[in-house]
Enzyme design. Structure first.
Site, mmCIF file in Angstrom:
data_model
loop_
_atom_site.group_PDB
_atom_site.id
_atom_site.type_symbol
_atom_site.label_atom_id
_atom_site.label_comp_id
_atom_site.label_asym_id
_atom_site.label_seq_id
_atom_site.Cartn_x
_atom_site.Cartn_y
_atom_site.Cartn_z
ATOM 1 N N GLU A 5 28.711 34.722 33.753
ATOM 2 C CA GLU A 5 28.475 33.898 32.561
ATOM 3 C C GLU A 5 28.649 32.416 32.864
ATOM 4 O OE1 GLU A 5 31.375 36.424 30.550
ATOM 5 O OE2 GLU A 5 29.898 36.767 28.986
ATOM 6 N N GLU A 25 32.297 44.257 31.930
ATOM 7 C CA GLU A 25 33.350 44.281 30.901
ATOM 8 C C GLU A 25 33.448 45.641 30.228
ATOM 9 O OE1 GLU A 25 31.094 41.851 31.252
ATOM 10 O OE2 GLU A 25 31.958 39.878 30.864
ATOM 11 N N ALA A 38 36.750 36.863 34.144
ATOM 12 C CA ALA A 38 37.963 36.328 33.530
ATOM 13 C C ALA A 38 39.155 37.041 34.155
ATOM 14 C CB ALA A 38 37.929 36.572 32.029
HETATM 15 N N1 CO8 Z 1 40.980 39.283 37.280
HETATM 16 C C1 CO8 Z 1 42.154 39.249 37.940
HETATM 17 N N2 CO8 Z 1 42.298 39.610 39.245
HETATM 18 C C2 CO8 Z 1 41.175 40.022 39.871
HETATM 19 C C3 CO8 Z 1 39.922 40.092 39.241
HETATM 20 C C4 CO8 Z 1 39.846 39.676 37.864
HETATM 21 N N3 CO8 Z 1 38.681 39.658 37.180
HETATM 22 N N4 CO8 Z 1 39.003 40.551 40.125
HETATM 23 C C5 CO8 Z 1 39.688 40.767 41.267
HETATM 24 N N5 CO8 Z 1 40.988 40.452 41.128
HETATM 25 C C6 CO8 Z 1 42.059 40.548 42.126
HETATM 26 C C7 CO8 Z 1 42.460 41.994 42.370
HETATM 27 O O1 CO8 Z 1 43.378 42.431 41.379
HETATM 28 C C8 CO8 Z 1 43.077 41.888 43.748
HETATM 29 O O2 CO8 Z 1 44.369 41.364 43.621
HETATM 30 P P1 CO8 Z 1 45.625 42.085 44.391
HETATM 31 O O3 CO8 Z 1 45.269 41.924 45.850
HETATM 32 O O4 CO8 Z 1 46.789 41.268 43.961
HETATM 33 O O5 CO8 Z 1 45.623 43.500 43.952
HETATM 34 C C9 CO8 Z 1 42.219 40.824 44.435
HETATM 35 O O6 CO8 Z 1 41.584 40.102 43.380
HETATM 36 C C10 CO8 Z 1 41.127 41.419 45.316
HETATM 37 O O7 CO8 Z 1 40.373 42.323 44.548
HETATM 38 P P2 CO8 Z 1 40.055 43.815 45.021
HETATM 39 O O8 CO8 Z 1 41.147 44.338 45.876
HETATM 40 O O9 CO8 Z 1 39.714 44.616 43.800
HETATM 41 O O10 CO8 Z 1 38.756 43.550 45.930
HETATM 42 P P3 CO8 Z 1 37.563 44.557 46.238
HETATM 43 O O11 CO8 Z 1 36.763 43.907 47.294
HETATM 44 O O12 CO8 Z 1 38.087 45.939 46.478
HETATM 45 O O13 CO8 Z 1 36.703 44.628 44.858
HETATM 46 C C11 CO8 Z 1 35.603 43.687 42.938
HETATM 47 C C12 CO8 Z 1 36.032 43.487 44.400
HETATM 48 C C13 CO8 Z 1 34.511 44.770 42.844
HETATM 49 C C14 CO8 Z 1 35.034 42.372 42.456
HETATM 50 C C15 CO8 Z 1 36.816 44.121 42.080
HETATM 51 O O14 CO8 Z 1 37.881 43.215 42.329
HETATM 52 C C16 CO8 Z 1 36.567 44.135 40.603
HETATM 53 O O15 CO8 Z 1 35.955 45.049 40.090
HETATM 54 N N6 CO8 Z 1 37.044 43.094 39.869
HETATM 55 C C17 CO8 Z 1 36.961 43.019 38.428
HETATM 56 C C18 CO8 Z 1 35.573 42.670 37.977
HETATM 57 C C19 CO8 Z 1 35.497 42.635 36.463
HETATM 58 O O16 CO8 Z 1 35.718 43.626 35.801
HETATM 59 N N7 CO8 Z 1 35.172 41.449 35.885
HETATM 60 C C20 CO8 Z 1 35.085 41.274 34.462
HETATM 61 C C21 CO8 Z 1 36.367 40.752 33.926
HETATM 62 S S1 CO8 Z 1 36.384 40.657 32.150
HETATM 63 C C22 CO8 Z 1 35.521 39.248 31.817
HETATM 64 O O17 CO8 Z 1 35.086 38.547 32.672
HETATM 65 C C23 CO8 Z 1 35.368 38.942 30.353
HETATM 66 C C24 CO8 Z 1 34.562 37.701 30.156
HETATM 67 C C25 CO8 Z 1 34.908 37.091 28.857
HETATM 68 C C26 CO8 Z 1 34.693 35.621 28.856
HETATM 69 C C27 CO8 Z 1 35.222 34.945 30.066
HETATM 70 C C28 CO8 Z 1 35.351 33.499 29.952
HETATM 71 C C29 CO8 Z 1 35.899 32.885 31.154
#
Ligand code: CO8
Length: 258
Positions: free
Chosen positions: A112, A132, A65
């Site tokens: 999910e 999460e 998300a």
């Molecule tokens: N939300 C918003 N932006 C994101 C997300 C995200 N989940 N994941 C990545 N991005 C963005 C980053 O902020 C970054 O943007 P910017 O360049 O503007 O800073 C861009 O994407 C590239 O990401 P990274 O630079 O972090 O790329 P890396 O290759 O270094 O890392 C990862 C990749 C490991 C995937 C890392 O981006 C990461 O850990 N992302 C978050 C993963 C996460 O925690 N997901 C869970 C989110 S909470 C959730 O899903 C709750 C579910 C509830 C129900 C959902 C219903 C839809």
């Protein structure tokens, strides 16, 4: 309607829906979820479409998300919007088969979403996770429920409590994905599978999907009864006659969805 966060391509009975927010690794924001649900419903209603594929980019199916969108929300916001529940309900109501073709990250809501599809074909680069816990929340679209049914309690606890990622190989071994293919061939392989499904009787495919899904919602004896009744009802169809006659005549069945 023109979509901004997804691309939709309907070709040869298959609707390919590609999540397209590359700058955010396809993070699921309100707009994307609404567009995705609408595209799935349109594909479901399109008589030409017989199978749906949902995919992302090489790097990410979806990284969860959208954290930027959620970060400022309070209980009242998420409770009132109830967006995740709406998306879950709308995806669950799609009657045609949906294949998730996953390459790269499928995290949080991304994992999910893949699990809400009917089955997952993974590229060998795929990584699945419910991270999460690292954000101070828990999964909200099936990560504690569907994942547990797929991989069992021990692995689900491990994933949900540590937030670690699973490789495609581990995901296949654990029953989360149906097959793993080389990343370069992901869409080709998913399309071949979709094509095979598209050649069956659509009515029978829908009935099989309904029966498998019933196994998650009821007891074994009720599920077996439901399956048997649907099985019996198939004998009222032309496609049952055609399928069995074609077998006996050693020819390819020509199903008419009747
Ligand atoms: N939300 C918003 N932006 C994101 C997300 C995200 N989940 N994941 C990545 N991005 C963005 C980053 O902020 C970054 O943007 P910017 O360049 O503007 O800073 C861009 O994407 C590239 O990401 P990274 O630079 O972090 O790329 P890396 O290759 O270094 O890392 C990862 C990749 C490991 C995937 C890392 O981006 C990461 O850990 N992302 C978050 C993963 C996460 O925690 N997901 C869970 C989110 S909470 C959730 O899903 C709750 C579910 C509830 C129900 C959902 C219903 C839809």
């Amino acid at each position: 309607m023109a979509f901004e966060t997804i691309n939709v391509d309907v070709d040869d009975h298959i609707a390919l829906i590609r999540l397209n927010r590359p700058d955010a690794l396809n993070a699921l924001n309100t707009q994307l979820l609404k567009e995705l649900c609408q595209a799935l419903e349109e594909a479901d209603a399109n008589e030409k479409v017989r199978c749906i594929i949902v995919t992302g980019s090489d790097k990410a199916f979806a990284a969860g998300a959208d954290i930027k969108e959620m970060s400022g929300m309070g209980f009242g916001d998420v409770f009132t919007i109830n967006l995740f529940a709406d998306a879950n309900d709308r995806i669950t109501k799609i009657r045609k088969p949906i294949i998730a073709a996953v390459s790269g990250y499928a995290l949080g809501g991304g994992c999910e979403l893949a699990m809400a599809c009917d089955f997952i074909i993974a590229a060998d680069t795929a990584k699945f996770g419910q991270p999460e816990i690292n954000l101070g929340v828990i999964a909200g679209l099936g990560g504690t429920q569907r994942l547990t049914r797929f991989v069992g309690k021990s692995k689900s606890m491990d994933m949900n409590l540590t937030g670690r990622f699973m490789t495609a190989e581990e995901a296949e071994r654990s029953g989360l994905v149906s097959r793993v293919v080389p990343a370069k061939k992901l869409i080709e392989e998913a399309t071949n599978v979709a094509q095979k499904i598209a050649e069956k009787s659509m009515m029978t495919v829908m009935a099989a999907k309904e029966a498998v899904n019933r196994s998650y919602e009821t007891t074994l004896s009720e599920g077996l009864l439901f399956e048997r009744r649907v099985f019996h009802s198939m004998f009222a169809t032309e496609d049952q006659k055609e399928g069995m006659t074609a077998f006996l005549e050693k020819r390819q069945a020509q199903f008419r969805d009747k």
